[in-house]
Design an enzyme around this catalytic site. Structure first.
Site, PDB file in Angstrom:
ATOM      1  N   LEU A  75       0.791  -1.226   0.000  1.00 41.06           N
ATOM      2  CA  LEU A  75       0.000   0.000   0.000  1.00 41.06           C
ATOM      3  C   LEU A  75       0.827   1.283   0.000  1.00 41.06           C
ATOM      4  O   LEU A  75       0.269   2.379   0.039  1.00 41.06           O
ATOM      5  CB  LEU A  75      -1.013   0.022   1.152  1.00 41.06           C
ATOM      6  CG  LEU A  75      -1.879  -1.246   1.307  1.00 41.06           C
ATOM      7  CD1 LEU A  75      -2.802  -1.118   2.507  1.00 41.06           C
ATOM      8  CD2 LEU A  75      -2.656  -1.540   0.035  1.00 41.06           C
ATOM      9  N   CYS A  76       2.145   1.192  -0.026  1.00 38.33           N
ATOM     10  CA  CYS A  76       2.987   2.390  -0.165  1.00 38.33           C
ATOM     11  C   CYS A  76       2.958   2.860  -1.612  1.00 38.33           C
ATOM     12  O   CYS A  76       2.941   2.052  -2.539  1.00 38.33           O
ATOM     13  CB  CYS A  76       4.437   2.088   0.230  1.00 38.33           C
ATOM     14  SG  CYS A  76       4.762   2.179   1.982  1.00 38.33           S
ATOM     15  N   HIS A  77       2.991   4.159  -1.785  1.00 32.86           N
ATOM     16  CA  HIS A  77       3.032   4.739  -3.126  1.00 32.86           C
ATOM     17  C   HIS A  77       4.469   4.734  -3.652  1.00 32.86           C
ATOM     18  O   HIS A  77       5.411   4.965  -2.885  1.00 32.86           O
ATOM     19  CB  HIS A  77       2.535   6.187  -3.093  1.00 32.86           C
ATOM     20  CG  HIS A  77       1.093   6.309  -2.760  1.00 32.86           C
ATOM     21  ND1 HIS A  77       0.634   6.312  -1.457  1.00 32.86           N
ATOM     22  CD2 HIS A  77       0.009   6.426  -3.558  1.00 32.86           C
ATOM     23  CE1 HIS A  77      -0.687   6.421  -1.480  1.00 32.86           C
ATOM     24  NE2 HIS A  77      -1.090   6.505  -2.731  1.00 32.86           N
ATOM     25  N   MET A 113       8.122   5.954   5.652  1.00 33.43           N
ATOM     26  CA  MET A 113       8.407   4.534   5.401  1.00 33.43           C
ATOM     27  C   MET A 113       9.706   4.368   4.624  1.00 33.43           C
ATOM     28  O   MET A 113      10.454   3.417   4.858  1.00 33.43           O
ATOM     29  CB  MET A 113       7.243   3.851   4.675  1.00 33.43           C
ATOM     30  CG  MET A 113       5.978   3.739   5.516  1.00 33.43           C
ATOM     31  SD  MET A 113       6.244   3.049   7.170  1.00 33.43           S
ATOM     32  CE  MET A 113       6.948   1.458   6.792  1.00 33.43           C
ATOM     33  N   GLU A 114       9.996   5.292   3.737  1.00 31.24           N
ATOM     34  CA  GLU A 114      11.251   5.231   2.998  1.00 31.24           C
ATOM     35  C   GLU A 114      12.443   5.421   3.929  1.00 31.24           C
ATOM     36  O   GLU A 114      13.452   4.717   3.827  1.00 31.24           O
ATOM     37  CB  GLU A 114      11.254   6.260   1.870  1.00 31.24           C
ATOM     38  CG  GLU A 114      10.344   5.897   0.708  1.00 31.24           C
ATOM     39  CD  GLU A 114       8.843   5.984   0.982  1.00 31.24           C
ATOM     40  OE1 GLU A 114       8.057   5.431   0.189  1.00 31.24           O
ATOM     41  OE2 GLU A 114       8.432   6.592   1.989  1.00 31.24           O
ATOM     42  N   ASP A 128      24.718  -8.578   7.717  1.00 30.26           N
ATOM     43  CA  ASP A 128      25.046  -9.567   6.688  1.00 30.26           C
ATOM     44  C   ASP A 128      26.545  -9.625   6.415  1.00 30.26           C
ATOM     45  O   ASP A 128      27.125 -10.708   6.307  1.00 30.26           O
ATOM     46  CB  ASP A 128      24.289  -9.246   5.399  1.00 30.26           C
ATOM     47  CG  ASP A 128      24.584 -10.255   4.298  1.00 30.26           C
ATOM     48  OD1 ASP A 128      24.459 -11.473   4.565  1.00 30.26           O
ATOM     49  OD2 ASP A 128      24.956  -9.835   3.192  1.00 30.26           O
TER      50      ASP A 128
END
Length: 161
Positions: A75-77, A113-114, A128
């Protein structure tokens, strides 16, 4: 508390329509900490890690992650980011690396969110690259530090250690 915007009247998840929103400059910062043994941090800082420059790789991974957040988070653009910056700061006294991401754009929706995705993927990349020498590295305190722009206004998290 405001109503959830990603749930429609039937209770179904949907992507928010931002077509009528005004374009504004929006910025968000997020942080995360990668805690490790002193020897692992020293190896990174001295550039003696057998996989290469850990910070450079984490920086690139964080930038790439910000640009692809819309593919990872439902749902993120998809956003046209104008700036993504990843700062990595060793904190030897706490045996950790602080990662801060900055995302900026002029657009109709925020970049929180980014910024969060960028910080988390940069942290995962450090893990990692270092897991061969230390398996018990931890990633801690991922959070939004600040955001500006948009209808909801500005936010500044309370500072902590």
């Amino acid at each position: 508390m405001s109503q959830f915007t990603h749930i429609n009247a039937s209770g179904e998840a949907h992507m928010v329509d931002v077509s009528t929103k005004a374009e504004t400059v929006r910025e968000a910062r997020a942080e995360a900490f990668v805690v490790m043994a002193p020897a692992t941090l020293t190896m990174i800082l001295q550039g003696s890690h057998h996989k290469g420059d850990v910070f450079a790789t984490a920086r690139i991974a964080g930038i790439q992650a910000a640009k692809r957040t819309w593919e990872l988070i439902p749902l993120c653009h998809p956003l046209m980011l104008s700036k993504v910056e990843i700062a990595l700061q060793a904190e030897p006294e706490k045996n950790r690396v602080r990662i801060e991401s900055l995302c900026r754009l002029t657009g109709k929706t925020g970049v929180e969110m980014e910024a969060l995705t960028a910080a988390s993927v940069a942290a995962l990349t450090i893990y990692d690259m270092c897991k061969a020498v230390q398996k018990d590295i931890t990633i801690e305190q991922l959070r939004l530090v600040s955001k500006s722009g948009g209808k909801s206004g500005d936010f500044q998290a309370v500072p902590h250690d």
